[in-house]
Structure formats: C-alpha cells, structure tokens
Design an enzyme around this catalytic site. Sequence first.
Site, PDB file in Angstrom:
ATOM      1  N   LYS A  33      48.755  33.999  55.408  1.00 53.39           N
ATOM      2  CA  LYS A  33      49.784  35.122  55.082  1.00 53.39           C
ATOM      3  C   LYS A  33      50.944  35.253  55.668  1.00 53.39           C
ATOM      4  O   LYS A  33      52.025  35.152  55.308  1.00 53.39           O
ATOM      5  CB  LYS A  33      49.098  36.167  54.964  1.00 53.39           C
TER       6      LYS A  33
ATOM      7  N   GLN B 129      42.755  43.325  55.914  1.00 55.01           N
ATOM      8  CA  GLN B 129      41.944  42.394  55.468  1.00 55.01           C
ATOM      9  C   GLN B 129      40.512  42.546  55.255  1.00 55.01           C
ATOM     10  O   GLN B 129      40.047  43.134  55.904  1.00 55.01           O
ATOM     11  CB  GLN B 129      42.361  41.085  56.377  1.00 55.01           C
TER      12      GLN B 129
ATOM     13  N   ASP C 295      47.940  45.441  48.182  1.00 57.23           N
ATOM     14  CA  ASP C 295      46.575  44.983  47.733  1.00 57.23           C
ATOM     15  C   ASP C 295      46.402  45.409  46.311  1.00 57.23           C
ATOM     16  O   ASP C 295      45.337  45.182  45.600  1.00 57.23           O
ATOM     17  CB  ASP C 295      45.600  45.240  48.530  1.00 57.23           C
TER      18      ASP C 295
HETATM   19  N1  GUN Z   1      39.858  39.075  51.518  1.00 53.64           N
HETATM   20  C1  GUN Z   1      39.657  37.921  50.713  1.00 53.64           C
HETATM   21  N2  GUN Z   1      40.772  38.170  49.810  1.00 53.64           N
HETATM   22  C2  GUN Z   1      41.430  39.177  49.969  1.00 53.64           C
HETATM   23  C3  GUN Z   1      42.569  40.017  49.516  1.00 53.64           C
HETATM   24  O1  GUN Z   1      43.066  39.567  48.433  1.00 53.64           O
HETATM   25  N3  GUN Z   1      43.038  41.056  49.991  1.00 53.64           N
HETATM   26  C4  GUN Z   1      42.469  41.499  51.185  1.00 53.64           C
HETATM   27  N4  GUN Z   1      43.158  42.527  51.939  1.00 53.64           N
HETATM   28  N5  GUN Z   1      41.366  41.081  51.896  1.00 53.64           N
HETATM   29  C5  GUN Z   1      40.940  39.905  51.056  1.00 53.64           C
END
Ligand code: GUN
Length: 281
Positions: free
Chosen positions: A50, A94, A117
Amino acid sequence: MPKLLKGRELAGRVRSDVAESVLRAGGRPPGLAVILVGQDPASETYVASKQKACEKAGIVSVLRRLDTDASEGSVLRVVSELNADDSIDGILCQLPLPPRISPSKVAAAIDPDKDVDGLHPVNVGCLWRGEQGLFPCTPRGIVALLAEEGVPLDGASAVIIGRSNIVGKPLAAMLLRENCTVTLAHSHTRDLPALSRKADLLVAAVGRPGFVGPSFVRPGMTVVDVGISRTEEGLRGDVDFDAVADTVEAITPVPGGVGPLTIAFLLANTLTAWKRARQIS
Ligand code: GUN
C-alpha cells in the site's frame, strides 16, 4: 479455456488515473495513514505494498505502528489524532486486529469522511441506501472489473459465498445496486454446490483454498475468486481453478485477478476523500 478476468490491467489504469488527478490538482498532496497493530507477516506485506503504491501515485503515506499488546484505548487515541490531522485524508486500520481490539469500535471511531476502507456505520448505511460515501475497496474493484469486461449484471443471479463486512456484505449491496438478484451464502447455507450452480455470477470470498470445486459450477457462469491463501504449493484462491476452468465462461485468476484491484481502489478512495476535503469535484 475460459475468459480470464485480469484485474491487474484495470488496476494499473486506475492507479495511473489517480496519479494524474493528483498531479493535475496540485497543492497539498493527499495523505493516507495506515494503522498497523502487531507484526502479522501477511499484514506487513499488504501494508508495504500500500505504501509503495501511494508513493507512486503522489500520495503521502504515514504508517502508525503499535505493539501487538497495545490496548484498544491506544488505538482509538491514534485514530483521534489522525482524525484531527489536516494533512491526512484517509485512515485505515489494517485487519486482522488482535482479539482484544474490536474492529467495529475502531471503524466507528474513524471520521466517516476519512474512512477509506468504508467500514464506518455511516458509510455502510450510505451504501445500502444508494447514497454517496466511501465504500470498501475489494468489492468496488470487483464491480469495476465486471463492468470493464462487459459481464452482464442487470437481472443476473449472483451468489456470494462469504459474509464478511469488508467483502461479502458490501459486495451484496453493490450488486443489488447493479440490479442483480443477490444471494449471500455462508458456512451454514444448505447444499451450497446446488445453490451456486444456479448462479450467473459466483463470487467466492471464504479464505479456504480450493473450496469451490466442479460441483459448484455450470457452463456459462462467471466466477470471481477473492481468496488468496499462502499454501505449500504457493498462492491459492478459494476456487480450484484447474478443476473448474473447462466448464465456466469467465474466471479471475489468482494471482493477478481481484488482488491488485484492492490497492488501486484504496488510492481511488483516498483521492475522493482528498478532493472532498478540498471541495474539488
Ligand atoms: N486486511 C486484508 N484486507 C484488508 C483490507 O482491505 N483492509 C484492511 N483494513 N485490512 C485488510
């Protein structure tokens, strides 16, 4: 061979469009803050990807690390600091979080306008009501990929296996908006293979490698595989690709299918939040 729905190509385009919009608008760059609690190896990898993607798109990324044994209160304090920080447009925590910390409390503490998110109750409500908001990245990517590939959705029967807050539930709302008839299936669903075989569009988001086999599919069907698990044989999706490939019309490969779209739409959501904060349309 079925048609391969490769998200990688669309993801590349979305990412360069974001980069171009950031450049064109100028001024203070967009800022994305990622909160990472503990050192889960898969989360470390996602977070690093990311950050790299942000950098390439001209988005400033800030990583706030907390120890594995951090309290819920300390995570909530970091969230309030980031809510108040005008250089931060998007905040994500996350997942998964250690069991002591409630993911719904954290989601509800994030300013809905910075909730990239799409997990804050206000954004969840806006999605189901058909209003504007910030919506989860993976399902946004799936709907964009299906549109891009010309998969007909209006009037189609969609079966989604998996009812998570981040994929299954928001995808159900999005497909409903596209006029699909949606069935949200899960571990208690009776005779899942028979139900799945009736679908025009089958989405697997369960996190169990090879879960969807030949008994789940029929000719003409489109299959979207959201799963990505590390196994001894490498990365595997929720769909047993080799066992269904000869039957289905179109399918997303793993890797290179849905996966790359999640980060692309995270950048797109950050851009949207940044534009709204600066009142650019
Ligand atoms: N962990 C795995 N996929 C995601 C996601 O799309 N967002 C977040 N915050 N954590 C994740």
